[in-house]
Design an enzyme around this catalytic site. Structure first.
Site, PDB file in Angstrom:
ATOM      1  NE  ARG A 122      71.104 -14.858  25.021  1.00 22.05           N
ATOM      2  CZ  ARG A 122      69.827 -14.739  25.829  1.00 22.05           C
ATOM      3  NH1 ARG A 122      68.787 -15.261  25.159  1.00 22.05           N
ATOM      4  NH2 ARG A 122      69.840 -14.503  26.987  1.00 22.05           N
ATOM      5  CG  ASP A 145      69.638 -18.201  33.198  1.00 16.22           C
ATOM      6  OD1 ASP A 145      69.116 -18.747  33.994  1.00 16.22           O
ATOM      7  OD2 ASP A 145      69.579 -16.629  33.037  1.00 16.22           O
ATOM      8  CG  HIS A 159      59.348 -15.713  28.231  1.00 11.61           C
ATOM      9  ND1 HIS A 159      59.978 -14.583  28.818  1.00 11.61           N
ATOM     10  CD2 HIS A 159      58.173 -15.486  28.184  1.00 11.61           C
ATOM     11  CE1 HIS A 159      58.724 -13.737  28.836  1.00 11.61           C
ATOM     12  NE2 HIS A 159      57.693 -14.492  28.427  1.00 11.61           N
ATOM     13  N   GLY A 178      63.689  -8.830  39.697  1.00 10.08           N
ATOM     14  CA  GLY A 178      64.612  -8.489  38.382  1.00 10.08           C
ATOM     15  C   GLY A 178      63.669  -8.525  36.894  1.00 10.08           C
ATOM     16  CB  ALA A 191      68.789  -9.901  42.276  1.00 15.35           C
TER      17      ALA A 191
END
Ligand code: OAD
Length: 234
Positions: free
Chosen positions: A59, A94, A109, A175, A219
């Site tokens: 990721r 991200d 997070h 979102g 969004a």
């Protein structure tokens, strides 16, 4: 809108969807082919650290293939131009908010491009793969792990976030499905403290009824329009 001074924005996976990052609760309840408890719990890290590290390595590497979209850029514009208080809290790991230029930002997070020492709590910016047993520069322990808040762990900066929510005039959720606490409870806290509340999401979230207003759509369209209106009314 004229009376708004303090804004808190919460973002979730939906804001990065148009950049090409998969959301969590897709069809089949799988997260990129994994059950979430296989890759996102302290138990998973203890039992199969190689799997957990590899999952986050992939990721992290994938960040090089994505770009911020119109919604990230709109929030960065809000950050630049809004003269009042603003806190953007993201559940996302991200770095698309930062790359769009947002500064008043908290990653509740954790972050893919950070390594956390499980022994001493020291953090390091990390952009490559993170092999199991990587050493911490600060304490020397072979204990670096992905700096991700796993299920069962306390999200970061909760005191700061709750203070901002208590002082907010406007809370906007973008979102997020409203499936994961404590973020899912932010709307109730903000509402109880007198804030106006707005949800911008593709579909109604679990806690949608708690918002004063919900706008449904992508969004990439809803967020720029909302930011334009907020700045125009200031
Ligand atoms: P979810 O995957 O649960 O929800 C994403 C939401 O975004 C859904 O309600 C979608 O309808 C919406 N959505 C999808 N595409 C959109 C678009 N283009 N525009 C607007 N909305 C869109 O993701 P989160 O709510 O962020 O936790 O998940 C919360 C937490 O659960 C994550 O931070 C993660 C996960 O377990 C940790 O890693 C600790």
């Amino acid at each position: 809108m004229n009376s708004v001074r303090n804004i808190v924005v919460l973002t979730g996976a939906g804001i990065s969807a148009e950049s090409g990052i998969a959301t969590f609760r897709g069809p089949g309840g799988l997260w990129e082919g994994h059950r979430v408890e296989d890759v996102c719990t302290p138990e998973a890290l203890a039992h199969d650290p190689a799997l957990v590290h590899r999952f986050y390595d992939l990721r992290r590497a994938a960040l090089a293939t994505v770009e911020p979209n119109a919604a990230h850029h709109a929030l960065a514009r809000l950050d630049r131009e809004w003269r009042g208080e603003l806190l953007i809290v993201t559940q996302n790991v991200d770095d698309l908010h930062e790359r769009a230029g947002t500064r008043r930002l908290l990653h509740m997070h954790g972050a893919l491009q950070s390594a956390l020492c499980a022994a001493c709590g020291e953090r390091r910016h990390w952009i490559d793969a993170l092999p199991v047993g990587s050493r911490c520069d600060a304490c020397g322990a072979a204990a670096l792990r992905p700096d991700i808040v796993f299920f069962g762990e306390m999200p970061y900066r909760m005191e700061r976030i709750e203070t901002a929510l208590a002082q907010a005039d406007l809370f906007v959720s973008i979102g997020t499905s409203g499936a994961v606490y404590p973020a899912a409870g932010f709307v109730q806290l903000a509402d109880a403290c007198g804030a106006d509340t707005l949800e911008l999401n593709l579909e109604r979230s679990t806690g949608s009824d708690s918002f004063a207003e919900t706008r449904l759509g992508r969004a990439g369209e809803l967020v720029p329009a909302w930011v334009e209106a907020v700045l125009g009314a200031a």
